[in-house]
Design an enzyme around this catalytic site. Sequence first.
Site, PDB file in Angstrom:
ATOM      1  N   SER A  92       0.818  -1.216   0.000  1.00 43.41           N
ATOM      2  CA  SER A  92       0.000   0.000   0.000  1.00 43.41           C
ATOM      3  C   SER A  92       0.850   1.263   0.000  1.00 43.41           C
ATOM      4  O   SER A  92       0.346   2.344  -0.323  1.00 43.41           O
ATOM      5  CB  SER A  92      -0.921   0.016   1.223  1.00 43.41           C
ATOM      6  OG  SER A  92      -1.825  -1.049   1.153  1.00 43.41           O
ATOM      7  N   HIS A 275      -6.567  -9.765   3.907  1.00 41.54           N
ATOM      8  CA  HIS A 275      -5.427 -10.421   4.569  1.00 41.54           C
ATOM      9  C   HIS A 275      -5.895 -11.532   5.512  1.00 41.54           C
ATOM     10  O   HIS A 275      -5.234 -12.553   5.646  1.00 41.54           O
ATOM     11  CB  HIS A 275      -4.618  -9.397   5.376  1.00 41.54           C
ATOM     12  CG  HIS A 275      -3.767  -8.505   4.530  1.00 41.54           C
ATOM     13  ND1 HIS A 275      -2.702  -8.966   3.786  1.00 41.54           N
ATOM     14  CD2 HIS A 275      -3.819  -7.173   4.316  1.00 41.54           C
ATOM     15  CE1 HIS A 275      -2.140  -7.942   3.146  1.00 41.54           C
ATOM     16  NE2 HIS A 275      -2.798  -6.839   3.441  1.00 41.54           N
TER      17      HIS A 275
END
Length: 377
Positions: A92, A275
Site C-alpha cells: 500500500s 489479509h
Amino acid sequence: MNYNILLALLIIVFGVSCDSQKTVVSTAPSAPPMVLKKNQKPKNIILLIGDGMGLTQITAGMYSQGNSSELERFKCIGLQKTYADNDVITDSAASATAFSCGVKTYNNAIAVDKDTMPVKSILKYAQDNNMSTGLVATSTIVHATPACFFSSNKSRRNYEEIAVDMIGSGVDFFVGGGKKFFDRREKDERNLISELENDGYYVSHFAEQDIQELTPSLDKKFGYLTADKDPIPVSGGRDYLIPASKMALEYLDAKSKDKGFFVMIEGSQIDWGGHANLLDYVVSEFIEYDKVIGMALDFAEKDGNTLVIVTADHETGGLAIQPGSTMDSLKAAFTTTKHSGTMVPVFAYGPGANNFQGIYENTEIFEKMKALLQSEE
Ligand code: MG
Ligand code: ZN
C-alpha cells in the site's frame, strides 16, 4: 455521405464522452490525454481509495447488498496497473506513492522515490493552488495510504516520524486512528497534539468525545484521532467513517470558498479483511465504504464542479467467487493472505472524468489529477 461515415466523423470531432457534466469538444482519439481545456477542470477533487478493493471485492459487496452498489452510478471507468518498482505485487506504500506523487517506487516507501528521495504529493500541489485539503482513513492516520499524502519517509513502519510530518503539513482536516503515535511516543517525549494545537489545529480524540458531537470551526484546522492504535472493524462498532466524511466535505467546501478542495478518504480495512481471508470482513467494510462513495457522488452532482475518483491501491487475497455461490450466500476462495498483482478498476465522475478511461499505470492517477488542478496550466 452515409450515416456510418457521419457517425464516425462526429465521434472524431466530439469524442466519446462519459463525462456527464457537459459535452467535451475536441478530444480526437489521437490527441494527447493531458491536453485539457480550462472548462474541463474541476474545482474540487474527492479521491476515494478502497484499500485492497479489487473487482471481486466490489462484486461480492454488490451482490451481498441486493445486487446494488453506488459504483453503478459511474460511467467513466478505467483500469490501473498496480505493480511497484521492485515487485509485481505492490504494497500500500508503493502504490499510494504512485497515485499520490506519480513515481513508481519500492514497497514500504512513503512518498519517496526508489533512491529514497522525497517526492511531492498531489495534496501539496493542491495547497500550492490555495485549495483546502483533507484526509480521512479507517486505519491510523500515519498508515501507508494517508501517510503518502502528507509525509515522506523511507519506511512505512516509522509511524512516529510520519506523525511528526503532520506538524506544519498544512492539512486542514484529518481524521484517523493512531493517537499513541502523537502523544505516547516511544522514541521521544514530544506531545504532537500540543504541537498541532500550536500549529493552528483544534485537535480532539475518541477518549474525549464522539466526532459526531463536534462542529469544526473554520477558524482552525481540524484533527480528530479515532483510536489509540488501529480503529476497530465496522462490524465491531466503528461508526465514524460516514460522519467524518460528511464533515470533511462540508468543512472543506466552506473553508475553500472559490479555491476548491482536495480530499482523500480511505476505506482502509477492506484490505484487512482480505489479509484475514474473511469474506464477511471484506463485504462489511465495502458496504460501509459504498455509502461514502454515494455521499461523494451526491455532493458532486449537487455541486456540479467536483471530480470524484474511486479506485484501489491493489487487490488483496486473490479473492474469487466460487461455483456453488448464490447472491445471498457467496462461496469465497482466497489464493493468498497477501496482495495480488491484478489490475484494479478506476471510476470517475465530474469535470475531467473522461481522462480516467482506458488502461494505464497507477502513476497516471497522479498525472491526471495534477493536470486537472484548476490553476495548473
Ligand atoms: Mg491503506
Ligand atoms: Zn494490505
